[in-house]
Design a protein around this motif. Structure first.
Motif, PDB file in Angstrom:
ATOM      1  N   ARG A  65      -5.678  17.455  -7.147  1.00  0.00           N
ATOM      2  CA  ARG A  65      -6.502  16.335  -7.623  1.00  0.00           C
ATOM      3  C   ARG A  65      -6.704  15.517  -6.267  1.00  0.00           C
ATOM      4  N   VAL A  66      -7.992  14.933  -6.478  1.00  0.00           N
ATOM      5  CA  VAL A  66      -8.542  14.040  -5.133  1.00  0.00           C
ATOM      6  C   VAL A  66      -7.467  12.992  -4.973  1.00  0.00           C
ATOM      7  N   ASN A  67      -7.148  12.212  -5.983  1.00  0.00           N
ATOM      8  CA  ASN A  67      -6.256  11.101  -6.116  1.00  0.00           C
ATOM      9  C   ASN A  67      -4.935  11.459  -5.461  1.00  0.00           C
ATOM     10  N   THR A  68      -4.430  12.698  -5.747  1.00  0.00           N
ATOM     11  CA  THR A  68      -3.162  13.135  -5.034  1.00  0.00           C
ATOM     12  C   THR A  68      -3.317  13.255  -3.466  1.00  0.00           C
ATOM     13  N   TRP A  69      -4.221  13.745  -3.124  1.00  0.00           N
ATOM     14  CA  TRP A  69      -4.569  13.873  -1.445  1.00  0.00           C
ATOM     15  C   TRP A  69      -5.026  12.448  -0.979  1.00  0.00           C
ATOM     16  N   VAL A  70      -5.660  11.603  -1.691  1.00  0.00           N
ATOM     17  CA  VAL A  70      -6.119  10.359  -1.355  1.00  0.00           C
ATOM     18  C   VAL A  70      -4.541   9.263  -1.130  1.00  0.00           C
ATOM     19  N   SER A  71      -3.600   9.635  -2.283  1.00  0.00           N
ATOM     20  CA  SER A  71      -2.476   8.914  -2.166  1.00  0.00           C
ATOM     21  C   SER A  71      -1.663   9.369  -0.852  1.00  0.00           C
ATOM     22  N   ALA A  72      -1.663  10.549  -0.423  1.00  0.00           N
ATOM     23  CA  ALA A  72      -0.841  10.894   0.454  1.00  0.00           C
ATOM     24  C   ALA A  72      -1.307  10.561   1.812  1.00  0.00           C
ATOM     25  N   VAL A  73      -2.642  10.705   1.997  1.00  0.00           N
ATOM     26  CA  VAL A  73      -3.124  10.330   3.202  1.00  0.00           C
ATOM     27  C   VAL A  73      -2.984   8.704   3.394  1.00  0.00           C
ATOM     28  N   VAL A  74      -3.257   7.976   2.385  1.00  0.00           N
ATOM     29  CA  VAL A  74      -3.147   6.532   2.506  1.00  0.00           C
ATOM     30  C   VAL A  74      -1.642   6.069   2.601  1.00  0.00           C
ATOM     31  N   PHE A  75      -0.787   6.769   1.962  1.00  0.00           N
ATOM     32  CA  PHE A  75       0.612   6.447   2.278  1.00  0.00           C
ATOM     33  C   PHE A  75       1.038   6.688   3.776  1.00  0.00           C
ATOM     34  N   LEU A  76       0.538   7.718   4.481  1.00  0.00           N
ATOM     35  CA  LEU A  76       0.977   7.822   5.678  1.00  0.00           C
ATOM     36  C   LEU A  76       0.267   6.883   6.673  1.00  0.00           C
ATOM     37  N   ALA A  77      -1.011   6.430   6.264  1.00  0.00           N
ATOM     38  CA  ALA A  77      -1.662   5.535   7.149  1.00  0.00           C
ATOM     39  C   ALA A  77      -0.809   4.275   6.715  1.00  0.00           C
ATOM     40  N   ALA A  78      -0.354   3.656   5.802  1.00  0.00           N
ATOM     41  CA  ALA A  78       0.266   2.519   5.586  1.00  0.00           C
ATOM     42  C   ALA A  78       1.590   2.399   6.240  1.00  0.00           C
ATOM     43  N   VAL A  79       2.367   3.608   6.123  1.00  0.00           N
ATOM     44  CA  VAL A  79       3.607   3.649   6.786  1.00  0.00           C
ATOM     45  C   VAL A  79       3.424   3.442   8.425  1.00  0.00           C
ATOM     46  N   ALA A  80       2.284   4.283   8.988  1.00  0.00           N
ATOM     47  CA  ALA A  80       2.187   4.090  10.366  1.00  0.00           C
ATOM     48  C   ALA A  80       1.570   2.623  10.747  1.00  0.00           C
ATOM     49  N   VAL A  81       1.069   1.855   9.870  1.00  0.00           N
ATOM     50  CA  VAL A  81       0.516   0.616  10.251  1.00  0.00           C
ATOM     51  C   VAL A  81       1.707  -0.229  10.164  1.00  0.00           C
ATOM     52  N   PHE A  82       2.654   0.107   9.353  1.00  0.00           N
ATOM     53  CA  PHE A  82       3.828  -0.980   9.026  1.00  0.00           C
ATOM     54  C   PHE A  82       4.576  -0.964  10.374  1.00  0.00           C
ATOM     55  N   PHE A  83       4.938   0.252  10.819  1.00  0.00           N
ATOM     56  CA  PHE A  83       6.000   0.484  12.055  1.00  0.00           C
ATOM     57  C   PHE A  83       4.942  -0.091  13.362  1.00  0.00           C
ATOM     58  N   TRP A  84       3.671  -0.023  13.215  1.00  0.00           N
ATOM     59  CA  TRP A  84       2.912  -0.241  14.547  1.00  0.00           C
ATOM     60  C   TRP A  84       2.836  -2.128  14.317  1.00  0.00           C
ATOM     61  N   LEU A  85       2.854  -2.519  13.325  1.00  0.00           N
ATOM     62  CA  LEU A  85       2.891  -4.078  13.088  1.00  0.00           C
ATOM     63  C   LEU A  85       4.486  -4.567  13.668  1.00  0.00           C
ATOM     64  N   VAL A 114       0.874  -1.085   0.080  1.00  0.00           N
ATOM     65  CA  VAL A 114       0.060   0.059  -0.062  1.00  0.00           C
ATOM     66  C   VAL A 114       0.823   1.305  -0.025  1.00  0.00           C
ATOM     67  N   ALA A 115       1.845   1.161   0.911  1.00  0.00           N
ATOM     68  CA  ALA A 115       2.745   2.245   0.828  1.00  0.00           C
ATOM     69  C   ALA A 115       3.452   2.587  -0.312  1.00  0.00           C
ATOM     70  N   GLY A 116       4.179   1.533  -1.023  1.00  0.00           N
ATOM     71  CA  GLY A 116       4.796   1.569  -2.115  1.00  0.00           C
ATOM     72  C   GLY A 116       4.094   2.216  -3.336  1.00  0.00           C
ATOM     73  N   TYR A 117       2.940   1.440  -3.448  1.00  0.00           N
ATOM     74  CA  TYR A 117       2.054   1.953  -4.479  1.00  0.00           C
ATOM     75  C   TYR A 117       1.646   3.493  -4.498  1.00  0.00           C
ATOM     76  N   THR A 118       0.869   3.792  -3.195  1.00  0.00           N
ATOM     77  CA  THR A 118       0.351   5.301  -3.051  1.00  0.00           C
ATOM     78  C   THR A 118       1.654   6.153  -3.378  1.00  0.00           C
ATOM     79  N   LEU A 119       2.867   5.761  -3.008  1.00  0.00           N
ATOM     80  CA  LEU A 119       4.177   6.654  -3.069  1.00  0.00           C
ATOM     81  C   LEU A 119       4.082   7.061  -4.578  1.00  0.00           C
ATOM     82  N   GLY A 120       4.191   6.093  -5.265  1.00  0.00           N
ATOM     83  CA  GLY A 120       4.235   6.201  -6.891  1.00  0.00           C
ATOM     84  C   GLY A 120       3.151   6.925  -7.459  1.00  0.00           C
TER      85      GLY A 120
END
Length: 285
Positions: free
Chosen positions: A253-273, A228-234
Protein backbone atom coordinates in the motif's frame (compact mmCIF):
# COMPACT_ATOMS: atom_id res chain seq x y z
CA UNK A 1 -26.46 -21.66 34.52
CA UNK A 2 -25.22 -20.48 31.13
CA UNK A 3 -23.42 -17.13 30.95
CA UNK A 4 -23.39 -15.13 27.73
CA UNK A 5 -20.13 -13.28 27.09
CA UNK A 6 -20.26 -10.29 24.80
CA UNK A 7 -17.73 -10.53 22.01
CA UNK A 8 -16.81 -8.30 19.11
CA UNK A 9 -16.99 -4.53 18.93
CA UNK A 10 -20.19 -3.30 17.26
CA UNK A 11 -20.10 -0.49 14.75
CA UNK A 12 -22.43 2.43 15.48
CA UNK A 13 -25.85 1.95 13.85
CA UNK A 14 -25.37 5.20 11.95
CA UNK A 15 -22.85 7.97 11.38
CA UNK A 16 -25.19 10.83 10.50
CA UNK A 17 -28.05 12.42 12.44
CA UNK A 18 -30.36 15.17 11.26
CA UNK A 19 -31.58 18.31 13.00
CA UNK A 20 -34.27 19.11 10.50
CA UNK A 21 -32.44 19.47 7.18
CA UNK A 22 -29.07 19.90 8.92
CA UNK A 23 -26.88 16.75 8.93
CA UNK A 24 -24.74 16.15 12.01
CA UNK A 25 -21.88 13.90 10.91
CA UNK A 26 -19.96 12.00 13.56
CA UNK A 27 -16.85 12.09 11.37
CA UNK A 28 -16.84 15.89 11.33
CA UNK A 29 -17.66 16.10 15.04
CA UNK A 30 -14.76 13.75 15.88
CA UNK A 31 -12.35 15.91 13.90
CA UNK A 32 -13.60 19.11 15.54
CA UNK A 33 -13.31 17.63 19.05
CA UNK A 34 -9.80 16.46 18.18
CA UNK A 35 -8.86 19.95 17.02
CA UNK A 36 -10.23 21.56 20.19
CA UNK A 37 -8.29 19.17 22.45
CA UNK A 38 -5.14 19.64 20.37
CA UNK A 39 -5.43 23.42 20.71
CA UNK A 40 -6.04 23.16 24.45
CA UNK A 41 -2.93 21.04 25.02
CA UNK A 42 -0.81 23.12 22.65
CA UNK A 43 -1.86 26.35 24.39
CA UNK A 44 -0.89 24.98 27.79
CA UNK A 45 2.47 23.69 26.59
CA UNK A 46 3.47 26.69 24.50
CA UNK A 47 2.59 29.24 27.17
CA UNK A 48 4.48 27.16 29.77
CA UNK A 49 7.54 27.45 27.50
CA UNK A 50 7.24 31.22 27.47
CA UNK A 51 5.46 31.46 24.14
CA UNK A 52 2.86 34.05 23.23
CA UNK A 53 -0.63 32.54 23.57
CA UNK A 54 -1.87 34.58 20.61
CA UNK A 55 0.52 32.69 18.34
CA UNK A 56 -1.34 29.47 19.11
CA UNK A 57 -4.62 30.88 17.85
CA UNK A 58 -2.95 32.53 14.86
CA UNK A 59 -1.29 29.24 13.99
CA UNK A 60 -4.65 27.47 14.27
CA UNK A 61 -6.25 29.95 11.88
CA UNK A 62 -3.76 29.05 9.14
CA UNK A 63 -3.06 25.41 10.04
CA UNK A 64 -6.62 24.07 10.29
CA UNK A 65 -7.85 25.02 6.81
CA UNK A 66 -4.44 24.21 5.29
CA UNK A 67 -4.44 20.84 7.04
CA UNK A 68 -7.94 19.96 5.84
CA UNK A 69 -7.09 20.96 2.27
CA UNK A 70 -3.76 19.12 2.36
CA UNK A 71 -5.32 16.03 3.88
CA UNK A 72 -8.05 15.93 1.27
CA UNK A 73 -5.62 16.49 -1.61
CA UNK A 74 -3.46 13.59 -0.41
CA UNK A 75 -6.48 11.32 -0.04
CA UNK A 76 -7.88 12.16 -3.48
CA UNK A 77 -4.49 11.69 -5.16
CA UNK A 78 -3.81 8.32 -3.50
CA UNK A 79 -7.41 7.10 -4.00
CA UNK A 80 -8.07 8.72 -7.36
CA UNK A 81 -9.93 5.66 -8.67
CA UNK A 82 -12.74 6.40 -6.18
CA UNK A 83 -13.41 9.82 -7.71
CA UNK A 84 -12.25 9.70 -11.32
CA UNK A 85 -13.67 6.64 -13.03
CA UNK A 86 -16.42 5.91 -15.55
CA UNK A 87 -19.08 5.54 -12.85
CA UNK A 88 -17.63 8.09 -10.38
CA UNK A 89 -18.77 11.63 -9.70
CA UNK A 90 -15.68 13.88 -9.44
CA UNK A 91 -17.68 16.28 -7.25
CA UNK A 92 -17.44 13.67 -4.48
CA UNK A 93 -13.76 14.61 -4.16
CA UNK A 94 -14.94 17.81 -2.47
CA UNK A 95 -17.20 16.07 0.06
CA UNK A 96 -14.82 16.05 3.01
CA UNK A 97 -17.51 15.17 5.57
CA UNK A 98 -18.00 11.79 3.86
CA UNK A 99 -14.57 10.78 5.10
CA UNK A 100 -11.14 10.71 3.58
CA UNK A 101 -8.38 12.92 4.98
CA UNK A 102 -4.79 11.77 4.59
CA UNK A 103 -2.77 12.71 7.67
CA UNK A 104 0.38 13.01 5.56
CA UNK A 105 -1.07 15.83 3.47
CA UNK A 106 -2.72 17.42 6.50
CA UNK A 107 0.48 17.64 8.55
CA UNK A 108 2.61 18.64 5.55
CA UNK A 109 0.46 21.53 4.33
CA UNK A 110 -0.51 22.56 7.86
CA UNK A 111 3.14 22.64 8.91
CA UNK A 112 4.05 24.64 5.81
CA UNK A 113 1.38 27.21 6.62
CA UNK A 114 2.57 27.51 10.23
CA UNK A 115 6.20 27.79 9.09
CA UNK A 116 5.24 30.66 6.79
CA UNK A 117 3.36 32.40 9.62
CA UNK A 118 6.22 32.10 12.12
CA UNK A 119 8.75 33.21 9.52
CA UNK A 120 6.60 36.24 8.72
CA UNK A 121 6.27 37.06 12.44
CA UNK A 122 10.00 36.37 13.00
CA UNK A 123 9.20 33.93 15.84
CA UNK A 124 11.27 30.73 16.36
CA UNK A 125 9.31 27.73 15.10
CA UNK A 126 11.05 24.85 16.92
CA UNK A 127 9.64 25.60 20.42
CA UNK A 128 6.15 25.76 18.98
CA UNK A 129 6.70 22.53 17.02
CA UNK A 130 7.66 20.73 20.24
CA UNK A 131 4.67 22.23 22.04
CA UNK A 132 2.19 21.24 19.34
CA UNK A 133 3.42 17.67 18.68
CA UNK A 134 1.55 15.97 21.58
CA UNK A 135 -1.55 17.95 20.69
CA UNK A 136 -1.46 16.79 17.09
CA UNK A 137 -1.30 13.11 17.99
CA UNK A 138 -4.03 13.56 20.59
CA UNK A 139 -6.22 15.12 17.90
CA UNK A 140 -5.40 12.24 15.55
CA UNK A 141 -6.45 9.72 18.21
CA UNK A 142 -9.83 11.40 18.72
CA UNK A 143 -10.30 11.82 14.97
CA UNK A 144 -10.05 8.04 14.47
CA UNK A 145 -13.43 7.71 16.18
CA UNK A 146 -14.88 9.25 13.03
CA UNK A 147 -13.64 6.24 11.06
CA UNK A 148 -15.50 3.99 13.49
CA UNK A 149 -18.77 5.82 12.81
CA UNK A 150 -18.10 5.75 9.06
CA UNK A 151 -17.23 2.03 9.14
CA UNK A 152 -13.94 2.64 7.35
CA UNK A 153 -10.19 2.17 7.89
CA UNK A 154 -10.60 -1.38 9.12
CA UNK A 155 -8.46 -4.46 8.65
CA UNK A 156 -8.76 -8.01 7.44
CA UNK A 157 -11.53 -10.38 8.60
CA UNK A 158 -10.80 -11.99 11.95
CA UNK A 159 -12.49 -14.12 14.62
CA UNK A 160 -10.64 -12.50 17.53
CA UNK A 161 -12.84 -11.53 20.51
CA UNK A 162 -12.26 -7.82 19.82
CA UNK A 163 -13.19 -8.03 16.14
CA UNK A 164 -15.18 -5.12 14.75
CA UNK A 165 -18.60 -5.98 13.31
CA UNK A 166 -19.37 -4.09 10.10
CA UNK A 167 -23.13 -3.59 9.66
CA UNK A 168 -25.15 -3.43 6.48
CA UNK A 169 -26.60 0.10 6.29
CA UNK A 170 -29.44 1.33 4.12
CA UNK A 171 -31.05 4.69 3.42
CA UNK A 172 -34.75 5.52 3.78
CA UNK A 173 -35.42 3.86 0.41
CA UNK A 174 -33.75 0.64 1.45
CA UNK A 175 -30.73 1.26 -0.77
CA UNK A 176 -27.24 0.37 0.45
CA UNK A 177 -25.73 3.50 2.06
CA UNK A 178 -22.63 2.67 4.16
CA UNK A 179 -21.91 6.28 5.15
CA UNK A 180 -25.30 7.93 5.54
CA UNK A 181 -27.62 5.00 6.15
CA UNK A 182 -28.86 3.16 9.24
CA UNK A 183 -27.90 -0.34 10.26
CA UNK A 184 -30.27 -3.21 9.50
CA UNK A 185 -28.57 -5.29 12.19
CA UNK A 186 -27.04 -7.58 9.58
CA UNK A 187 -23.31 -8.11 10.06
CA UNK A 188 -21.46 -8.05 6.74
CA UNK A 189 -18.12 -9.09 8.18
CA UNK A 190 -16.03 -9.02 11.34
CA UNK A 191 -12.63 -7.40 10.96
CA UNK A 192 -9.56 -6.09 12.79
CA UNK A 193 -10.51 -2.70 14.31
CA UNK A 194 -7.45 -0.94 12.92
CA UNK A 195 -9.03 2.42 13.74
CA UNK A 196 -8.88 1.36 17.40
CA UNK A 197 -5.33 0.04 17.10
CA UNK A 198 -4.22 3.40 15.76
CA UNK A 199 -6.20 5.31 18.38
CA UNK A 200 -4.53 3.37 21.20
CA UNK A 201 -1.11 3.60 19.55
CA UNK A 202 -1.49 7.38 19.25
CA UNK A 203 -2.38 7.66 22.94
CA UNK A 204 0.71 5.57 23.78
CA UNK A 205 2.92 7.89 21.70
CA UNK A 206 1.26 10.88 23.37
CA UNK A 207 2.21 9.52 26.80
CA UNK A 208 5.77 8.79 25.67
CA UNK A 209 6.20 12.27 24.19
CA UNK A 210 5.06 13.91 27.41
CA UNK A 211 7.35 11.64 29.46
CA UNK A 212 10.41 12.22 27.26
CA UNK A 213 9.77 15.96 27.20
CA UNK A 214 9.64 16.02 30.99
CA UNK A 215 12.59 13.73 31.69
CA UNK A 216 15.15 14.74 29.06
CA UNK A 217 16.66 17.95 27.74
CA UNK A 218 16.68 17.54 23.98
CA UNK A 219 17.46 19.86 21.12
CA UNK A 220 14.65 22.08 19.98
CA UNK A 221 12.45 20.34 17.45
CA UNK A 222 13.24 16.88 18.83
CA UNK A 223 9.79 16.23 20.29
CA UNK A 224 8.19 16.95 16.94
CA UNK A 225 10.64 14.60 15.23
CA UNK A 226 9.83 11.90 17.79
CA UNK A 227 6.12 12.45 17.19
CA UNK A 228 6.59 11.89 13.46
CA UNK A 229 8.77 8.80 14.03
CA UNK A 230 6.39 7.33 16.61
CA UNK A 231 3.27 7.88 14.57
CA UNK A 232 4.73 6.51 11.35
CA UNK A 233 6.12 3.43 13.11
CA UNK A 234 2.63 2.55 14.29
CA UNK A 235 1.01 3.44 10.99
CA UNK A 236 3.45 1.11 9.20
CA UNK A 237 2.37 -2.06 11.02
CA UNK A 238 -1.28 -1.04 11.06
CA UNK A 239 -1.26 -0.55 7.28
CA UNK A 240 0.04 -4.11 6.91
CA UNK A 241 -3.18 -5.35 8.56
CA UNK A 242 -5.51 -3.65 6.08
CA UNK A 243 -6.77 -5.17 2.83
CA UNK A 244 -9.30 -2.60 1.64
CA UNK A 245 -8.81 -1.00 -1.77
CA UNK A 246 -5.72 1.20 -1.93
CA UNK A 247 -3.09 2.41 -4.37
CA UNK A 248 -0.33 -0.19 -4.49
CA UNK A 249 3.38 0.27 -5.18
CA UNK A 250 5.52 -2.86 -5.64
CA UNK A 251 2.88 -4.96 -3.92
CA UNK A 252 2.50 -2.71 -0.87
CA UNK A 253 0.00 0.00 0.00
CA UNK A 254 1.18 3.51 -0.75
CA UNK A 255 0.74 4.48 2.92
CA UNK A 256 3.03 1.63 3.95
CA UNK A 257 5.80 3.06 1.80
CA UNK A 258 5.12 6.62 2.97
CA UNK A 259 5.21 5.47 6.62
CA UNK A 260 8.57 3.76 6.15
CA UNK A 261 10.18 6.67 4.30
CA UNK A 262 8.89 9.33 6.70
CA UNK A 263 9.90 7.23 9.72
CA UNK A 264 13.48 6.95 8.50
CA UNK A 265 13.57 10.68 7.71
CA UNK A 266 12.21 11.57 11.17
CA UNK A 267 14.78 9.37 12.92
CA UNK A 268 17.57 10.94 10.85
CA UNK A 269 16.32 14.45 11.72
CA UNK A 270 16.15 13.54 15.43
CA UNK A 271 19.78 12.43 15.56
CA UNK A 272 20.87 15.38 13.41
CA UNK A 273 19.24 17.73 15.92
CA UNK A 274 21.12 16.08 18.80
CA UNK A 275 24.41 16.38 16.92
CA UNK A 276 23.67 20.02 16.19
CA UNK A 277 22.94 20.60 19.89
CA UNK A 278 26.37 19.28 20.87
CA UNK A 279 27.93 21.80 18.52
CA UNK A 280 25.65 24.64 19.64
CA UNK A 281 24.32 24.20 23.23
CA UNK A 282 21.87 27.07 22.62
CA UNK A 283 19.82 24.58 20.57
CA UNK A 284 18.69 22.94 23.81
CA UNK A 285 15.45 24.22 25.31
Amino acid sequence: MQTTILANIPSPPQGVWYLGPLPIRAYAVSIMVGIVLALWLTHRRYVARGGNADMVWDAAIVAIPAGIIGGRIYHVITDADKYFCDTCNPVDALKITNGGLGIWGAVALGALAVWALFRYRKVPLAPFADAVAPGIILGQAIGRLGNWFNQEIYGRPTDLPWALDIFYRVDENGEFAPLTGRSTGEVITSVHPTFLYELLWNLLILALLLLVDRRFRLARGSIFALYVAGYTLGRFWIELMRDDAATMILGQRVNTWVSAVVFLAAVAVFFWLQKRRRVDPAETE
